[in-house]
Structures are given as structure tokens and as C-alpha cells.
Motif scaffolding. Structure first.
Motif: not given
Length: 644
Positions: A367-395
Motif C-alpha cells: 500500500y505504499i503510494q508514491d503519489d501520497a508524498k506530501g500528505s501528512i495524513g489526518r491523524f497520528q502525525f508522529f508516524r510521519n517521522f518513522f516513514s520519512l527515514f524508511m524510503q529505501d527499505e520500503l521501495n
């Protein structure tokens, strides 16, 4: 047969181990030990600080560019106040969405500006952030009007002298805490009053009320109903805020210690099978929020809570999300669940990685979506900090959908089955027992859904737009919460009733070569006035062939009954005994023609609640009513659903 028995023994052993777990979080460390384990606030660095440009150069740069581009549109954002009349709407008309639209957008703008400033680090977004912080701090209430106490002394406005914490007050504290963590020095350059205000408002609105007042979501209610998603969701934001903002390390440890006890009030009574009665959409704020707490605790204690990842119950709770999947788009949606929930992909991947479940990792990565980059999501803001340092692993991660052939949650009393493991072609069927006092309850004992090739045929409507009626004494005035708008019968003019005593009994599940089946007695889910002594229902998937729904009943005085079926497609009777649902391909429901007449109605959808139904299912919902003709006091009836 030997394989089936081995499978059942493994499941039983796992569930027994999960059932024996208690106080997993609060029972491990006392407050003194916890303070030793917690990295002091002044030295805690859960993610690289703003000044660590080398680390931020390794973060997801494509996401950074998208965030900066979006934030540029907010530089001149006019931060709105929330008028009293918007809050009053909840009492005047039942509307909650207008208030929420203003409140939620302000926080999304603030979070976007923060992340953009972290990536760019040029100071362009500091003044808009300061304006946002000040505007939020000046709000009378950080929560939403739908969560205000009811009664003549409120009438839709908050008592500012008695702060309490709801979901979105806690979410607000998280936004402000991360602003303070990343931009503290820059804020002090503007004015030392900004950070002082952040702590003052968070302390009086969040920390003090949580430490001094019992909130209903902290434990089971007076009737014994266990806590729902509010508990871990609020705790995850409380944890973020107190770890980041509380400089007094003894107060910080005391807060975390209390929080762990609150979380155990959620975890202890949670079903050992990991089933989420709130559905996959709320799973992201229930079991997933529990995971948020554990992962943040591990960041703060050098992994002192990593033992949680081997807990059978904790593992089962995580695995629910992919076991409740119908297809890449649709998920099991009993109760208030929606059929097409969004997936917090990187969080799911991390959960799977921590519990060492490759299937869950593949599911999250899917469910990783490249077109979702730039969206922080509505809730659980802190999840962004985890995901921002995982791009290579997720890709580079393996992606896929497990799609198990058979799933049985014995505590939840829900069966799910499909024709083929790992594939969406063919049938998918799910059915439930349970009781009518579940979280986000619908009166739906014995309800079932049928999908084919990953698409709906017979459906559960799920929830619509929330209004003041949704969680009030008028809940069952809303049509899609009632049993007569589910795939269950109305007997002697009586639908099912809400409450823990209205439940399925004699629930059994079995599967074998070519079939899966759940059976139960749904008589106890109806009031005494319905006169039912027994109503044995079985739902059986004959794999690759059809779905059979059989009812065997005994009543004291049968005056009549109606079998209801719900769909989002037009329906016609092609001949007595056969009706066709014009889904993506025609589907046939066969019934004993001599026993029923058929009426098909399009459900009117004109209320505010119905707008959410339309967003999920489209403009039309149909109810099929199979009305019994001269029914006997006892009898048997079978419906068969097949593509031809």
C-alpha cells in the motif's frame, strides 16, 4: 484430517497463551525503574534534530519536495478561529462536520508547515508556524464538539474551567510537542513566550486532567464494556507529548507509568484471537495505536519494551488487518467499519517487521503510494517521522497480499473464507455471531456478506457520516445500524435489539475440503415479543460453487417473518424462486418460491448520515425483502447464492 487437527491445535495453543497474558505493559517496571529506563527529556532524540542536516539529507527527499511545495501555499494562510456557532451546531442540528473541518484543517496545515521547515531549514515557514501555534493555543477547546458532555449546562459549548481530554485534544498536543522539539530554538528567537505557551496550554489541557481525573475511555464502563480505540489512540498522543515536553523527569516517568496502566485496561480484556470488533478502519487507531505506544516507548527506553513483539496476543492483534482483507480495495466491514478504509502502509510494515511477520510486511509495503508524498495524513502525525527515514527499505521491500483462504476468530465469532488462498477470484464470504453491545455496535447477529472476484454482491452497509445521533440514545433510529437493514430476518415484526444479552449462542465453526461454515442460534438477539425459541442459522461457503444460508426455526406463535438482503446493485425477480442481483456480473439468489414473496426497495438516502454511505457505495442502496407466506411456527428455509 491430520493436517486440520494440527492446525487447530496450533491455533488453540496460541490463543491459550494469549489469554494468559495480563498487565504486559504496567506489570514489567515500577515507576522508579521506569524513570531509570527513560532517556531524560533533555537528551532524548527520537529522530534527528533540526540541526543534524546530514541525517535529514538521508530522509525521503521526494517527500520533502512535495511537502515544501504544499507548504508554500500555506505561507499566507489565514488561521481561522472556530466560532461558537460552529460548536453549537452539534446541539442545534446534530452537525459535527463543520466544526471538524475547521479544526482538522488547521492541524494539517501546521503539520505540513513544520515538516517543510524541517526539510528546508531556511526560516520561511517560521512565522506561519508561530501564527498556527498561537491560533491553536487560543482555541477554547482542542477537541471536537461531538465529544462535549451532553446536557442543559453545555448545549454545545465547552466549560473552559473543566478541561478534559478527547481524541483530538490529545492529537493537538502531539502537533505542538513536535513543533517545540524541532523548532524550539527558532521559536525562542521570535519570542520565549511561544514555547512557554505550548507547555502551559498542554499542561493544563492534557497533562493535569489526565493525571488527576478519571476519563471514561481509560477503562471499562459501568456495564463492563471494555475500552475501544479511544484508549490507545489518546495514550499514543499523550505519550508523544509528555515525552517531548515534560522537563521534570519524575513527572514524566509518573505520567508514563500511569499511561501503561491505562493501556493495560485496553489490552487485558482484548480478545486473545486479536479480532477487532471495531473493524479494519478502526484497527488503525486501536491495535495499531497500541503498536504506536510500544514503538515510541522503545525509542524512549532503548528497547525496554521490545518483549511485547513476541506476545501472542499482540501479534494476533496486528495480523487482524491482513486477515480481514477481501481484495486490494475492500475489507470486512461489520459494525461501523467502512468497506474501503485507507491503509497506514509504513506503520503496518513496521508492525510486521517488529513481530517478524513477512506476510504483514508485504501487505504494508503493497500500500505504499508514491503519489501520497506530501500528505501528512489526518491523524497520528508522529508516524510521519518513522516513514520519512524508511524510503529505501520500503521501495525495495517485497509486496503482496496474503489473502488467507480461511480465517476464524473464535472470540469475535467471525468467520471469513474464500475460494482460493492468495487470490481474489471466486467467492469471499464472511459471517458473524457475537453480541449487540460491541464497540461501534450494529444490531447484526447472524449477518453475512458475499463478494465475488473481489467485488460486492450482498453487503454490510457499515457506517455513514457521523452526527449527534451516531453515539446517542437515538443510535438505532439510524437505518443502517438496525438489524432490518442487515442480512438477517425480522420476526413477528420485531428486529434485533441492542445490549450484551442480545447475542448469538451455540456458535460453531468448521471447515474441510471444499467448504467453510459457521453456525449459531440467533434467537437470543431478538426481544421476547418476537416469540422465538430457536433460530439456528448456518452460513456455508461451498468453495467454487455457491453460498448456502440455512435457517431452522421454532417459534411460539409465528405471525410472519421477513428475510432481508442488502446490496448496492439493482435487483429483479426473473422467475418465482430466483432473483438476480445485477452486480458486475449477474448473481442469482434462489429461494423456495412457495414460501416467500419478494419486494425490492431502493433505500431513501436524504439525511446527513447518508452522505457517508453514498461515498462508500454510490447513490443507490437496495433492500430485498423476502416476506414469508403463511409460515408455520417451526420450519426450515435455505437460500442459495451463486453466479449462475
Amino acid at each position: 484430517m491430520k493436517t486440520i487437527w494440527m492446525f487447530m491445535l496450533l491455533i488453540t495453543g496460541s490463543l491459550l497463551a494469549a489469554a494468559q497474558e495480563k498487565d504486559l505493559l504496567s506489570g514489567k517496571y515500577d515507576v522508579a525503574k521506569l524513570q531509570q529506563l527513560l532517556t531524560p527529556q533533555a537528551r532524548w532524540e527520537p529522530f534527528p534534530r533540526l540541526q543534524n542536516r546530514e541525517a535529514w539529507a538521508r530522509a525521503d527527499q521526494e517527500a520533502g519536495k512535495a511537502l515544501i511545495a504544499k507548504a508554500e501555499g500555506y505561507i499566507n494562510y489565514v488561521w481561522p478561529g472556530i466560532p461558537a456557532t460552529k460548536s453549537l451546531l452539534i446541539a442545534r442540528s446534530g452537525n459535527r462536520s463543520e466544526y471538524e473541518a475547521i479544526s482538522f484543517q488547521k492541524r494539517q496545515v501546521l503539520g505540513t508547515l513544520l515538516l517543510a521547515e524541517i526539510f528546508e531549514n531556511k526560516g520561511r515557514f517560521i512565522d506561519p508556524i508561530v501564527n498556527g501555534v498561537w491560533s491553536v493555543c487560543e482555541e477554547s477547546f482542542w477537541g471536537v464538539n461531538a465529544h462535549l458532555p451532553r446536557g442543559a449546562q453545555y448545549k454545545g459549548l465547552v466549560d473552559v474551567t473543566a478541561p478534559f481530554v478527547d481524541l483530538f485534544a490529545a492529537e493537538t498536543a502531539t502537533f505542538l510537542a513536535w513543533v517545540d522539539y524541532y523548532l524550539g530554538a527558532k521559536l525562542d528567537e521570535v519570542s520565549p513566550q511561544i514555547r512557554k505557551r505550548i507547555y502551559y496550554e498542554t499542561n493544563r489541557r492534557i497533562f493535569v486532567p489526565l493525571m488527576t481525573n478519571h476519563h471514561g475511555w481509560m477503562g471499562s464502563n459501568a456495564a463492563g464494556r471494555r475500552p475501544n480505540n479511544w484508549n490507545p489512540w489518546i495514550c499514543s498522543n499523550w505519550l508523544n507529548a509528555v515525552l517531548l515536553l515534560e522537563k521534570d523527569d519524575s513527572k514524566r516517568a509518573a505520567a508514563v507509568h500511569k499511561l501503561l496502566g491505562v493501556l493495560d485496561n485496553f489490552l487485558n480484556p482484548y480478545p486473545a484471537d486479536g479480532g477487532c470488533d471495531e473493524g479494519p478502519g478502526y484497527w488503525g487507531a486501536a491495535a495499531a495505536s497500541l503498536y504506536d505506544n510500544v514503538s515510541m516507548l522503545n525509542l524512549a527506553t532503548n528497547n525496554a519494551f521490545s518483549y511485547m513483539y513476541s506476545s501472542p496476543k499482540f501479534r494476533n492483534m496486528g495480523q487482524f488487518i491482513y486477515k480481514a482483507q477481501i481484495s486490494d480495495t475492500y475489507f470486512l466491514n461489520f459494525a461501523d467499519a467502512v468497506p474501503k478504509p485507507g491503509m497506514a502502509a509504513s506503520m503496518i510494515y513496521r508492525y510486521g517487521k517488529d513481530i517478524k511477520d513477512p506476510d504483514m510486511m508485504k501487505f504494508g509495503a503493497f500500500y505504499i503510494q508514491d503519489d501520497a508524498k506530501g500528505s501528512i495524513g489526518r491523524f497520528q502525525f508522529f508516524r510521519n517521522f518513522f516513514s520519512l527515514f524508511m524510503q529505501d527499505e520500503l521501495n525495495s521491500a517485497a509486496k503482496g497480499l496474503p489473502l488467507p483462504a480461511d480465517v476464524w476468530w473464535p472470540d469475535l465469532q467471525v468467520m471469513a473464507a474464500r475460494d482460493h488462498a492468495g487470490r481474489t477470484d471466486g467467492f469471499y464470504v464472511a459471517a458473524k455471531g457475537g453480541n449487540n453491545d460491541e464497540s461501534h455496535n450494529h444490531n447484526d447477529i447472524g449477518n453475512y456478506i458475499v463478494y465475488y472476484n473481489g467485488k460486492p454482491v450482498l453487503i454490510d452497509i457499515g457506517s455513514g457520516t457521523y452526527t449527534a445521533r451516531t453515539f446517542s440514545s437515538q443510535r438505532y433510529d439510524v437505518w443502517f445500524n438496525r438489524s432490518d437493514y442487515h442480512n438477517v430476518p425480522t420476526v413477528n415484526g420485531r428486529p434485533q435489539q441492542p445490549g450484551p444479552s442480545f447475542k448469538a449462542t451455540d456458535v460453531a465453526y468448521k471447515n474441510g475440503k471444499g467448504y467453510s461454515e459457521i453456525s449459531m442460534d440467533i434467537a437470543a438477539s431478538y426481544p421476547k415479543e418476537a416469540g422465538i425459541s430457536q433460530w439456528k442459522r448456518s452460513v456455508r461457503l461451498n468453495k467454487g460453487k455457491n453460498v448456502e444460508v440455512k435457517d431452522v426455526f421454532k417459534t411460539d406463535n409465528m405471525q410472519g417473518y421477513t428475510q432481508h438482503l442488502m446490496t448496492c446493485f439493482p435487483v429483479e425477480v426473473v422467475q418465482p424462486g430466483t432473483l438476480v442481483v445485477h452486480a458486475e456480473q449477474d448473481f442469482y439468489v434462489r429461494y423456495p418460491a412457495a414460501k416467500f414473496t419478494v419486494k425490492v426497495e431502493q433505500v431513501p438516502m436524504n439525511n446527513e448520515e447518508d452522505q457517508g454511505v453514498k461515498r462508500q457505495w454510490g447513490e443507490r442502496i437496495y433492500r430485498i425483502n423476502l416476506e414469508a407466506v403463511n409460515p408455520a411456527a417451526a420450519g426450515e428455509v435455505k437460500l442459495t447464492i451463486a453466479p449462475r
